[in-house]
Design a protein around this motif. Structure first.
Motif, PDB file in Angstrom:
ATOM      1  N   PRO A 174     -48.728 -26.387  25.947  1.00 45.34           N
ATOM      2  CA  PRO A 174     -49.174 -27.784  25.888  1.00 45.34           C
ATOM      3  C   PRO A 174     -48.514 -28.618  24.788  1.00 45.34           C
ATOM      4  CG  PRO A 174     -51.043 -26.293  26.107  1.00 45.34           C
ATOM      5  CD  PRO A 174     -49.852 -25.432  25.882  1.00 45.34           C
ATOM      6  N   LYS A 175     -48.021 -27.964  23.732  1.00 39.24           N
ATOM      7  CA  LYS A 175     -47.440 -28.756  22.632  1.00 39.24           C
ATOM      8  C   LYS A 175     -45.948 -28.990  22.789  1.00 39.24           C
ATOM      9  CE  LYS A 175     -50.621 -27.018  19.113  1.00 39.24           C
ATOM     10  NZ  LYS A 175     -50.607 -25.988  18.045  1.00 39.24           N
ATOM     11  N   LEU A 176     -45.424 -28.719  23.967  1.00 43.19           N
ATOM     12  CA  LEU A 176     -43.976 -28.735  24.171  1.00 43.19           C
ATOM     13  C   LEU A 176     -43.306 -30.066  23.821  1.00 43.19           C
ATOM     14  CD1 LEU A 176     -42.234 -26.439  25.331  1.00 43.19           C
ATOM     15  CD2 LEU A 176     -42.312 -27.609  27.531  1.00 43.19           C
ATOM     16  N   TRP A 177     -42.191 -29.974  23.086  1.00 45.04           N
ATOM     17  CA  TRP A 177     -41.282 -31.110  22.873  1.00 45.04           C
ATOM     18  C   TRP A 177     -40.121 -30.931  23.837  1.00 45.04           C
ATOM     19  CZ3 TRP A 177     -41.483 -34.865  18.689  1.00 45.04           C
ATOM     20  CH2 TRP A 177     -42.679 -34.799  17.974  1.00 45.04           C
ATOM     21  N   ILE A 178     -39.751 -32.025  24.491  1.00 41.73           N
ATOM     22  CA  ILE A 178     -38.761 -31.892  25.558  1.00 41.73           C
ATOM     23  C   ILE A 178     -37.573 -32.807  25.310  1.00 41.73           C
ATOM     24  CG2 ILE A 178     -38.385 -32.089  28.056  1.00 41.73           C
ATOM     25  CD1 ILE A 178     -41.443 -31.726  28.378  1.00 41.73           C
ATOM     26  N   SER A 179     -36.386 -32.233  25.425  1.00 38.82           N
ATOM     27  CA  SER A 179     -35.177 -33.063  25.344  1.00 38.82           C
ATOM     28  C   SER A 179     -34.370 -32.899  26.626  1.00 38.82           C
ATOM     29  CB  SER A 179     -34.337 -32.682  24.127  1.00 38.82           C
ATOM     30  OG  SER A 179     -33.823 -31.390  24.267  1.00 38.82           O
ATOM     31  N   THR A 180     -33.423 -33.807  26.825  1.00 38.64           N
ATOM     32  CA  THR A 180     -32.669 -33.791  28.081  1.00 38.64           C
ATOM     33  C   THR A 180     -31.256 -34.325  27.883  1.00 38.64           C
ATOM     34  OG1 THR A 180     -32.927 -34.276  30.433  1.00 38.64           O
ATOM     35  CG2 THR A 180     -33.244 -36.119  28.930  1.00 38.64           C
ATOM     36  N   ASP A 181     -30.438 -34.190  28.916  1.00 40.76           N
ATOM     37  CA  ASP A 181     -29.127 -34.845  28.992  1.00 40.76           C
ATOM     38  C   ASP A 181     -29.175 -35.826  30.149  1.00 40.76           C
ATOM     39  OD1 ASP A 181     -28.222 -33.049  27.090  1.00 40.76           O
ATOM     40  OD2 ASP A 181     -26.946 -31.917  28.459  1.00 40.76           O
ATOM     41  N   ILE A 182     -28.647 -37.020  29.928  1.00 42.25           N
ATOM     42  CA  ILE A 182     -28.584 -38.017  30.997  1.00 42.25           C
ATOM     43  C   ILE A 182     -27.191 -38.632  31.030  1.00 42.25           C
ATOM     44  CG2 ILE A 182     -29.388 -40.334  31.678  1.00 42.25           C
ATOM     45  CD1 ILE A 182     -32.197 -39.447  30.865  1.00 42.25           C
ATOM     46  N   ILE A 183     -26.672 -38.807  32.230  1.00 42.64           N
ATOM     47  CA  ILE A 183     -25.405 -39.520  32.413  1.00 42.64           C
ATOM     48  C   ILE A 183     -25.710 -40.847  33.087  1.00 42.64           C
ATOM     49  CG2 ILE A 183     -23.163 -39.512  33.576  1.00 42.64           C
ATOM     50  CD1 ILE A 183     -23.254 -36.459  33.546  1.00 42.64           C
ATOM     51  N   VAL A 184     -25.264 -41.953  32.485  1.00 44.33           N
ATOM     52  CA  VAL A 184     -25.368 -43.251  33.170  1.00 44.33           C
ATOM     53  C   VAL A 184     -23.986 -43.654  33.661  1.00 44.33           C
ATOM     54  CG1 VAL A 184     -27.374 -44.056  31.866  1.00 44.33           C
ATOM     55  CG2 VAL A 184     -25.067 -44.590  31.043  1.00 44.33           C
ATOM     56  N   GLY A 185     -23.979 -44.418  34.756  1.00 46.21           N
ATOM     57  CA  GLY A 185     -22.707 -44.917  35.268  1.00 46.21           C
ATOM     58  C   GLY A 185     -21.973 -43.924  36.144  1.00 46.21           C
ATOM     59  N   TYR A 200     -29.737 -36.546  24.914  1.00 47.60           N
ATOM     60  CA  TYR A 200     -28.310 -36.768  24.729  1.00 47.60           C
ATOM     61  C   TYR A 200     -27.886 -37.672  25.883  1.00 47.60           C
ATOM     62  CZ  TYR A 200     -29.030 -32.912  21.589  1.00 47.60           C
ATOM     63  OH  TYR A 200     -29.522 -32.119  20.579  1.00 47.60           O
ATOM     64  N   LEU A 201     -27.528 -38.903  25.535  1.00 48.04           N
ATOM     65  CA  LEU A 201     -27.268 -39.924  26.552  1.00 48.04           C
ATOM     66  C   LEU A 201     -25.766 -40.166  26.651  1.00 48.04           C
ATOM     67  CD1 LEU A 201     -30.081 -42.307  25.272  1.00 48.04           C
ATOM     68  CD2 LEU A 201     -30.228 -40.709  27.200  1.00 48.04           C
ATOM     69  N   PHE A 202     -25.221 -39.994  27.840  1.00 47.64           N
ATOM     70  CA  PHE A 202     -23.771 -40.100  28.012  1.00 47.64           C
ATOM     71  C   PHE A 202     -23.413 -41.156  29.031  1.00 47.64           C
ATOM     72  CE2 PHE A 202     -24.766 -35.561  27.207  1.00 47.64           C
ATOM     73  CZ  PHE A 202     -24.167 -35.454  25.960  1.00 47.64           C
ATOM     74  N   LYS A 203     -22.272 -41.822  28.768  1.00 47.16           N
ATOM     75  CA  LYS A 203     -21.669 -42.664  29.798  1.00 47.16           C
ATOM     76  C   LYS A 203     -20.756 -41.774  30.611  1.00 47.16           C
ATOM     77  CE  LYS A 203     -20.661 -45.366  26.397  1.00 47.16           C
ATOM     78  NZ  LYS A 203     -20.014 -46.328  25.514  1.00 47.16           N
ATOM     79  N   TYR A 204     -20.829 -41.892  31.913  1.00 48.08           N
ATOM     80  CA  TYR A 204     -19.991 -41.080  32.780  1.00 48.08           C
ATOM     81  C   TYR A 204     -18.518 -41.222  32.394  1.00 48.08           C
ATOM     82  CZ  TYR A 204     -17.297 -39.676  36.831  1.00 48.08           C
ATOM     83  OH  TYR A 204     -16.359 -39.105  37.640  1.00 48.08           O
ATOM     84  N   SER A 205     -17.834 -40.095  32.338  1.00 48.96           N
ATOM     85  CA  SER A 205     -16.410 -40.082  32.005  1.00 48.96           C
ATOM     86  C   SER A 205     -15.678 -39.348  33.134  1.00 48.96           C
ATOM     87  CB  SER A 205     -16.227 -39.347  30.669  1.00 48.96           C
ATOM     88  OG  SER A 205     -14.878 -39.102  30.406  1.00 48.96           O
ATOM     89  N   THR A 206     -14.697 -40.027  33.728  1.00 50.86           N
ATOM     90  CA  THR A 206     -13.997 -39.442  34.876  1.00 50.86           C
ATOM     91  C   THR A 206     -13.182 -38.227  34.443  1.00 50.86           C
ATOM     92  OG1 THR A 206     -13.801 -41.663  35.740  1.00 50.86           O
ATOM     93  CG2 THR A 206     -12.416 -39.983  36.759  1.00 50.86           C
ATOM     94  N   ARG A 207     -13.402 -37.094  35.081  1.00 47.99           N
ATOM     95  CA  ARG A 207     -12.640 -35.886  34.788  1.00 47.99           C
ATOM     96  C   ARG A 207     -11.746 -35.558  35.976  1.00 47.99           C
ATOM     97  NH1 ARG A 207     -12.000 -34.621  30.267  1.00 47.99           N
ATOM     98  NH2 ARG A 207     -11.364 -36.739  30.636  1.00 47.99           N
ATOM     99  N   THR A 208     -10.460 -35.714  35.789  1.00 50.70           N
ATOM    100  CA  THR A 208      -9.513 -35.463  36.873  1.00 50.70           C
ATOM    101  C   THR A 208      -9.701 -34.053  37.424  1.00 50.70           C
ATOM    102  OG1 THR A 208      -7.979 -36.895  35.732  1.00 50.70           O
ATOM    103  CG2 THR A 208      -7.045 -35.504  37.465  1.00 50.70           C
ATOM    104  N   GLY A 209      -9.759 -33.963  38.746  1.00 51.63           N
ATOM    105  CA  GLY A 209      -9.924 -32.648  39.369  1.00 51.63           C
ATOM    106  C   GLY A 209     -11.358 -32.372  39.784  1.00 51.63           C
ATOM    107  N   THR A 210     -12.311 -33.178  39.308  1.00 49.45           N
ATOM    108  CA  THR A 210     -13.705 -32.992  39.755  1.00 49.45           C
ATOM    109  C   THR A 210     -13.949 -33.863  40.994  1.00 49.45           C
ATOM    110  OG1 THR A 210     -14.542 -34.802  38.376  1.00 49.45           O
ATOM    111  CG2 THR A 210     -14.513 -32.614  37.385  1.00 49.45           C
ATOM    112  N   PRO A 211     -14.893 -33.463  41.852  1.00 47.69           N
ATOM    113  CA  PRO A 211     -15.177 -34.266  43.048  1.00 47.69           C
ATOM    114  C   PRO A 211     -15.576 -35.712  42.719  1.00 47.69           C
ATOM    115  CG  PRO A 211     -16.219 -32.117  43.230  1.00 47.69           C
ATOM    116  CD  PRO A 211     -15.657 -32.198  41.841  1.00 47.69           C
ATOM    117  N   ALA A 212     -16.320 -35.925  41.642  1.00 52.29           N
ATOM    118  CA  ALA A 212     -16.793 -37.284  41.338  1.00 52.29           C
ATOM    119  C   ALA A 212     -15.636 -38.232  41.019  1.00 52.29           C
ATOM    120  CB  ALA A 212     -17.788 -37.247  40.174  1.00 52.29           C
ATOM    121  N   ALA A 213     -14.535 -37.684  40.542  1.00 49.84           N
ATOM    122  CA  ALA A 213     -13.387 -38.533  40.192  1.00 49.84           C
ATOM    123  C   ALA A 213     -12.831 -39.223  41.437  1.00 49.84           C
ATOM    124  CB  ALA A 213     -12.302 -37.697  39.516  1.00 49.84           C
ATOM    125  N   GLU A 214     -13.073 -38.618  42.601  1.00 50.84           N
ATOM    126  CA  GLU A 214     -12.551 -39.158  43.865  1.00 50.84           C
ATOM    127  C   GLU A 214     -13.575 -40.041  44.576  1.00 50.84           C
ATOM    128  OE1 GLU A 214      -9.440 -38.373  44.512  1.00 50.84           O
ATOM    129  OE2 GLU A 214      -9.434 -37.031  42.759  1.00 50.84           O
TER     130      GLU A 214
END
Ligand code: 5AD
Length: 452
Positions: free
Chosen positions: A307-318, A343-357
């Protein structure tokens, strides 16, 4: 003596790899020094976002220029960017001396020995040493620690697996770290026991997807995954106070791991649970195999277990195709869960990944605005949660002397909040009761109530 400086970019896994390389180099007679004193500089790099790559490339280019005044200087690029970009990097950095991939960290001493046997700053520079191939069993080589001297390593990292098979469409890690491979439980236990014998009181288990630990190599026992089996065995080490792990995947939280938060107090009151987005549409496009509802239910189960859990996350926007509506869903999830840290990130295009296309790449200023909005929400929430702690007494693991002022120690609560407090250095490594007196967004200040 050959003096080496290792500069690390990126995540805890990279820090751990650098530490293991440093330990191997020391054993081989090299000295680990600060940058200004070094005649060998190794950059252990990150490839997860473009900015990290640009930083390392800029640094390497600068160092190569330094060779004009310091002809004996040896410069190497290790790790994820080496693996990601391979010998293409040499177009930009033709003077590079070493290019070593993520499965070859343990070969660094041999490569340096060989290089230095032929190169002493005179005559032509030998060709770049390139070693980027996969190597079976390389996950077992990340095990050396800095030999504990006066200063015990109170909190230590232990690498338990390498690679990731999830193939999130934005992520370069399957390329940089390869397929999932795990170390045997007994090897990890032996390493942990040795650390604990030398004063380590907190162990953070590391891997690109730790919740998949051993799932292909080792059987379930009593309905428990190899990861939970490992947690239980570590939990039984008497002098170990705390166990942490990163990075997990939400899909890896089955009932056994949820129950561990109830049954294994050394896990503390903290979980990092990367969600990436609050929109089902975007989660699908990211190839994250859960929905917003499944994620929320998981949070509920974890809070029931602890019940006392502290929770963190990663999020990508964009992420490509992210509309205002999708972002609103992320913002809504953010407040619904009430993340304590993110940890909040702006999407960064990585060549070779499906999202880049993918079509509909989001304009930089839109991503920027969404990022700023989440940061503001996070700061408000973190501040409020920290304020609630003022006046309470919390169990803190005293981990290190604070940078300033003298006499201050620094530690972490069971919820992984950073705390500063005045205490004698003999309390390092102890669990200390600290009454919280003030709070900032990033940390707490307090005073010792009792000492163990
Ligand atoms: N762009 C932005 N952030 C990314 N991450 C991984 N790949 C990318 C990318 N291409 C983030 C994810 C992950 C964290 C380690 O880095 O949120 O969980």
């Amino acid at each position: 003596m050959n003096r080496v400086y290792i500069k690390t970019y990126g995540c805890q896994m990279n820090e751990r790899d650098s530490e293991a390389v440093a330990s191997l180099l020391r054993a081989r007679g090299y000295a680990i020094v600060e940058e200004a004193e070094a005649d060998i500089i190794l950059l252990n790099t990150c490839a997860v976002r473009d900015l990290a790559e640009q930083k390392a490339i800029g640094k390497a280019a600068h160092l190569n220029k330094r060779k004009r005044h310091q002809p004996k200087l040896v410069v190497g690029i290790l790790g994820c960017m080496a693996q990601n970009r391979g010998t293409d990097l040499l177009d930009r950095l033709p003077d590079l001396d070493l290019l070593i991939g993520t499965q070859k960290f343990h070969r660094v001493p041999d490569h340096l020995d060989n290089l230095l046997a032929t190169f002493r700053g005179e005559g032509p520079r030998p060709a770049t040493v390139v070693d980027l191939d996969p190597e079976a069993g390389s996950q077992n080589e990340i095990r050396g620690h800095d030999s504990p001297g006066e200063e015990a390593q109170i909190s230590a990292y232990v690498s338990i697996m390498q690679g990731c098979n999830m193939h999130c469409t934005f992520c370069i890690v399957p390329k940089t770290r390869g397929e999932e491979r795990s170390r045997p439980i007994d090897d990890i236990l032996r390493e942990a026991e040795e650390l604990v014998a030398h004063g380590t009181r907190e162990i953070t288990l590391l891997g690109q997807i730790v919740t998949s630990y051993g799932r292909r190599e080792f059987p379930m026992v009593d309905g428990k995954t190899p990861f939970v089996q490992l947690l239980e065995k570590l939990h039984a080490l008497p002098q170990l106070h705390r166990i942490r792990f990163t990075s997990p995947h939400p899909s890896g939280f089955k009932s056994d791991l949820i129950a561990a938060y109830r049954d294994l107090p050394k896990l503390g009151e903290y979980v990092h649970l990367p969600v990436q987005s609050g929109s089902d549409r975007i989660l699908r496009a990211m190839n994250r195999p859960y929905t917003r509802d499944v994620y929320l239910r998981l949070i509920e189960c974890l809070r029931e277990a602890q019940p006392k859990l502290w929770i963190s996350t990663d999020i990508i926007v964009g992420f490509p195709g992210e509309t205002d509506e999708d972002f609103a869903a992320t913002r809504d999830l953010f407040t619904t869960v009430g993340f304590d840290m993110a940890y909040l990130f702006k999407y960064s295009t990585r060549t070779g990944t499906p999202a880049a296309e993918m079509p509909d790449q989001v304009p930089a200023e839109v991503a920027e605005a969404r990022h700023t909005e989440l940061i503001a929400l996070l700061e408000k929430r973190s501040m409020a949660r920290h304020q609630e702690l003022v006046g309470t007494t919390l169990e803190v693991l005293a981990q290190e002397t604070a940078r300033r002022p003298a006499g201050r120690l620094q530690g972490r609560t069971r919820g992984y909040r950073k705390v500063f407090f005045d205490a004698p250095a003999r309390l390092l490594g102890e669990l200390v009761d600290v009454r919280i007196t003030s709070a900032t967004v990033a940390a707490l200040n307090g005073e010792v109530v009792t000492s163990a």
